[in-house]
Scaffold this active site. Structure first.
Site, PDB file in Angstrom:
ATOM      1  N   LYS A  41       0.807  -1.300   0.033  1.00 23.52           N
ATOM      2  CA  LYS A  41       0.123   0.258   0.110  1.00 23.52           C
ATOM      3  C   LYS A  41       0.926   1.256  -0.263  1.00 23.52           C
ATOM      4  O   LYS A  41       2.108   1.097   0.039  1.00 23.52           O
ATOM      5  CB  LYS A  41      -0.906   0.123   1.057  1.00 23.52           C
ATOM      6  CG  LYS A  41      -1.875  -1.213   1.112  1.00 23.52           C
ATOM      7  CD  LYS A  41      -2.880  -1.268   2.448  1.00 23.52           C
ATOM      8  CE  LYS A  41      -3.800  -2.379   2.389  1.00 23.52           C
ATOM      9  NZ  LYS A  41      -4.787  -2.255   3.588  1.00 23.52           N
ATOM     10  N   TYR A  81     -12.514  -2.547  -3.084  1.00 29.76           N
ATOM     11  CA  TYR A  81     -12.984  -2.746  -1.727  1.00 29.76           C
ATOM     12  C   TYR A  81     -14.558  -2.605  -1.855  1.00 29.76           C
ATOM     13  O   TYR A  81     -15.186  -2.270  -0.776  1.00 29.76           O
ATOM     14  CB  TYR A  81     -12.314  -1.639  -0.954  1.00 29.76           C
ATOM     15  CG  TYR A  81     -11.026  -1.807  -0.625  1.00 29.76           C
ATOM     16  CD1 TYR A  81     -10.770  -3.110   0.245  1.00 29.76           C
ATOM     17  CD2 TYR A  81      -9.973  -0.741  -0.917  1.00 29.76           C
ATOM     18  CE1 TYR A  81      -9.272  -3.229   0.773  1.00 29.76           C
ATOM     19  CE2 TYR A  81      -8.628  -1.203  -0.123  1.00 29.76           C
ATOM     20  CZ  TYR A  81      -8.257  -2.289   0.410  1.00 29.76           C
ATOM     21  OH  TYR A  81      -7.210  -2.762   0.714  1.00 29.76           O
ATOM     22  N   ASN A 144      -1.689  -0.251   7.442  1.00 29.39           N
ATOM     23  CA  ASN A 144      -1.334  -1.550   7.692  1.00 29.39           C
ATOM     24  C   ASN A 144      -0.500  -2.252   6.527  1.00 29.39           C
ATOM     25  O   ASN A 144      -0.059  -3.430   6.149  1.00 29.39           O
ATOM     26  CB  ASN A 144      -2.372  -2.633   7.994  1.00 29.39           C
ATOM     27  CG  ASN A 144      -3.409  -2.727   7.108  1.00 29.39           C
ATOM     28  OD1 ASN A 144      -3.388  -2.154   5.938  1.00 29.39           O
ATOM     29  ND2 ASN A 144      -4.607  -3.335   7.203  1.00 29.39           N
ATOM     30  N   HIS A 147      -1.802  -5.465   1.295  1.00 30.93           N
ATOM     31  CA  HIS A 147      -2.906  -6.123   1.032  1.00 30.93           C
ATOM     32  C   HIS A 147      -2.936  -7.545   0.488  1.00 30.93           C
ATOM     33  O   HIS A 147      -1.695  -7.827  -0.135  1.00 30.93           O
ATOM     34  CB  HIS A 147      -3.886  -5.106   0.060  1.00 30.93           C
ATOM     35  CG  HIS A 147      -4.929  -6.246  -0.641  1.00 30.93           C
ATOM     36  ND1 HIS A 147      -6.085  -6.362   0.220  1.00 30.93           N
ATOM     37  CD2 HIS A 147      -5.084  -6.864  -1.545  1.00 30.93           C
ATOM     38  CE1 HIS A 147      -7.012  -6.925  -0.525  1.00 30.93           C
ATOM     39  NE2 HIS A 147      -6.425  -7.509  -1.603  1.00 30.93           N
ATOM     40  N   GLU A 158      -9.646 -10.084  -8.107  1.00 31.78           N
ATOM     41  CA  GLU A 158      -8.713  -8.907  -7.769  1.00 31.78           C
ATOM     42  C   GLU A 158      -7.489  -9.040  -8.966  1.00 31.78           C
ATOM     43  O   GLU A 158      -7.260  -8.167  -9.559  1.00 31.78           O
ATOM     44  CB  GLU A 158      -8.327  -9.081  -6.472  1.00 31.78           C
ATOM     45  CG  GLU A 158      -9.184  -8.606  -5.664  1.00 31.78           C
ATOM     46  CD  GLU A 158      -8.562  -9.020  -3.982  1.00 31.78           C
ATOM     47  OE1 GLU A 158      -7.612  -9.288  -3.796  1.00 31.78           O
ATOM     48  OE2 GLU A 158      -9.463  -8.746  -3.025  1.00 31.78           O
TER      49      GLU A 158
HETATM   50  P1  DAT Z   1      -7.737  -7.170   5.033  1.00 31.39           P
HETATM   51  O1  DAT Z   1      -7.039  -5.976   4.356  1.00 31.39           O
HETATM   52  O2  DAT Z   1      -7.149  -7.818   6.002  1.00 31.39           O
HETATM   53  O3  DAT Z   1      -8.314  -7.930   3.909  1.00 31.39           O
HETATM   54  P2  DAT Z   1     -10.281  -6.082   5.106  1.00 31.39           P
HETATM   55  O4  DAT Z   1     -10.631  -6.795   3.887  1.00 31.39           O
HETATM   56  O5  DAT Z   1     -11.471  -6.081   6.294  1.00 31.39           O
HETATM   57  O6  DAT Z   1      -8.899  -6.397   5.852  1.00 31.39           O
HETATM   58  O7  DAT Z   1     -10.446  -4.482   5.240  1.00 31.39           O
HETATM   59  C1  DAT Z   1      -9.495  -3.881   4.041  1.00 31.39           C
HETATM   60  C2  DAT Z   1      -8.926  -2.831   4.823  1.00 31.39           C
HETATM   61  O8  DAT Z   1      -9.790  -1.746   5.315  1.00 31.39           O
HETATM   62  C3  DAT Z   1      -7.944  -3.207   5.777  1.00 31.39           C
HETATM   63  O9  DAT Z   1      -6.752  -3.694   5.389  1.00 31.39           O
HETATM   64  C4  DAT Z   1      -7.811  -1.924   6.593  1.00 31.39           C
HETATM   65  C5  DAT Z   1      -8.983  -1.012   6.467  1.00 31.39           C
HETATM   66  N1  DAT Z   1     -10.048  -1.387   7.765  1.00 31.39           N
HETATM   67  C6  DAT Z   1     -10.225  -2.592   7.953  1.00 31.39           C
HETATM   68  N2  DAT Z   1     -11.066  -2.585   9.093  1.00 31.39           N
HETATM   69  C7  DAT Z   1     -10.704  -1.200   9.567  1.00 31.39           C
HETATM   70  C8  DAT Z   1     -11.473  -0.573  10.717  1.00 31.39           C
HETATM   71  N3  DAT Z   1     -12.234  -1.119  11.628  1.00 31.39           N
HETATM   72  N4  DAT Z   1     -10.906   0.723  10.789  1.00 31.39           N
HETATM   73  C9  DAT Z   1     -10.429   1.357   9.802  1.00 31.39           C
HETATM   74  N5  DAT Z   1      -9.789   0.833   8.810  1.00 31.39           N
HETATM   75  C10 DAT Z   1      -9.978  -0.735   8.661  1.00 31.39           C
HETATM   76 MG    MG Z   2      -9.574  -7.687   2.674  1.00 33.22          MG
END
Ligand code: DAT
Ligand code: MG
Length: 180
Positions: A41, A81, A144, A147, A158
Site C-alpha cells: 500500500k 473494496y 497496515n 493487501h 482481484e
Molecule cells: P484485510 O486487508 O486484512 O483483508 P479487510 O478486507 O477487512 O482487511 O479491510 C480492508 C482494509 O480496510 C484493511 O486492510 C484496513 C481497512 N480497515 C479494515 N477494518 C478497519 C477498521 N475497523 N477501521 C479502519 N480501517 C479498517
Molecule cells: Mg480484505
C-alpha cells in the site's frame, strides 16, 4: 576455445529465451498454480518496504507472475473494496489507498492465498504476531502497509481487476527444489 564458449552460450540462449520452453504447461490443473493478489500500500511504498515484502514471498518459494507500480484511481479502489462500501472507514480507506502509488503483484504457488494471509498477519496490526509483515512493520489498522486476497475466488477477481490477463506464465528454476 572461443568456438566452444560460443556454442555453450548459444545453447544457453536457446534454453533460456524460448518462451515456450519456459512456459509451465501443467499450470492450469496444477494446485501449485494457485494465485493471489498482493499489494504494498502507499505507506509501505513510502516507507521503503517493497523489497522486504517481495523478499519474504520469494524466500518462501513463491513465484511472482505479475508486479507493477500503479497509482490507482478512486474508482478502481472503490471496485477493489466494493464489499466494504457500507463501512464507516470506507471513504478514508479509499483516500489512503489513492494517496500515492502502490506496488501491485500476483504471486503463485501451493496454498498461496491462505499462506499469503498468514504471512501478512491480521488486518489490525495490533493483533499481528511478530514475524508477520504487519506484526513486524506497522501499528495502526489504517496504515497496515499491505493487501492480500482473502479467498481463491476473490483472488481471481482481484487479479482480473488489476492485471487482466497480463500475468506471466513461466517455470521458476527452483521449482523442483521447492516442491517434492
Ligand atoms: P484485510 O486487508 O486484512 O483483508 P479487510 O478486507 O477487512 O482487511 O479491510 C480492508 C482494509 O480496510 C484493511 O486492510 C484496513 C481497512 N480497515 C479494515 N477494518 C478497519 C477498521 N475497523 N477501521 C479502519 N480501517 C479498517
Ligand atoms: Mg480484505
Amino acid at each position: 576455445m572461443v568456438a566452444t564458449l560460443l556454442s555453450v552460450l548459444s545453447a544457453f540462449n536457446r534454453n533460456t529465451n524460448n518462451r515456450e520452453d519456459m512456459a509451465d504447461s501443467s499450470s492450469s490443473a496444477d494446485p501449485k498454480a494457485e494465485r493471489t493478489f498482493i499489494a504494498v500500500k502507499p505507506d509501505g511504498v513510502q516507507r521503503g518496504l517493497v523489497g522486504e515484502i517481495v523478499k519474504r514471498f520469494e524466500q518462501r518459494g513463491y513465484k511472482m507472475v505479475a508486479g507493477r507500480m500503479m497509482w490507482a484511481s478512486k474508482e478502481m479502489l472503490q471496485k477493489h473494496y466494493a464489499d466494504l462500501s457500507s463501512k464507516p472507514f470506507f471513504n478514508g480507506l479509499v483516500e489512503y489507498m489513492n494517496s500515492g502509488p502502490i506496488f501491485a503483484m500476483v504471486w503463485e504457488g501451493k496454498n498461496v492465498v491462505k499462506m499469503g494471509r498468514m504471512m501478512l498477519g491480521e488486518t489490525n496490526p495490533t493483533n499481528s504476531l511478530p514475524g508477520t509483515i504487519r506484526g513486524d512493520y506497522c501499528i495502526d489498522v489504517g496504515r497496515n502497509i499491505c493487501h492480500g486476497s482473502d479467498a481463491v475466488d476473490s483472488a481471481n477477481a482481484e487479479i482480473a481487476l488489476w492485471f487482466g490477463s497480463d500475468v506471466q506464465e513461466y517455470t521458476l528454476a527452483s521449482k523442483p527444489w521447492v516442491y517434492e
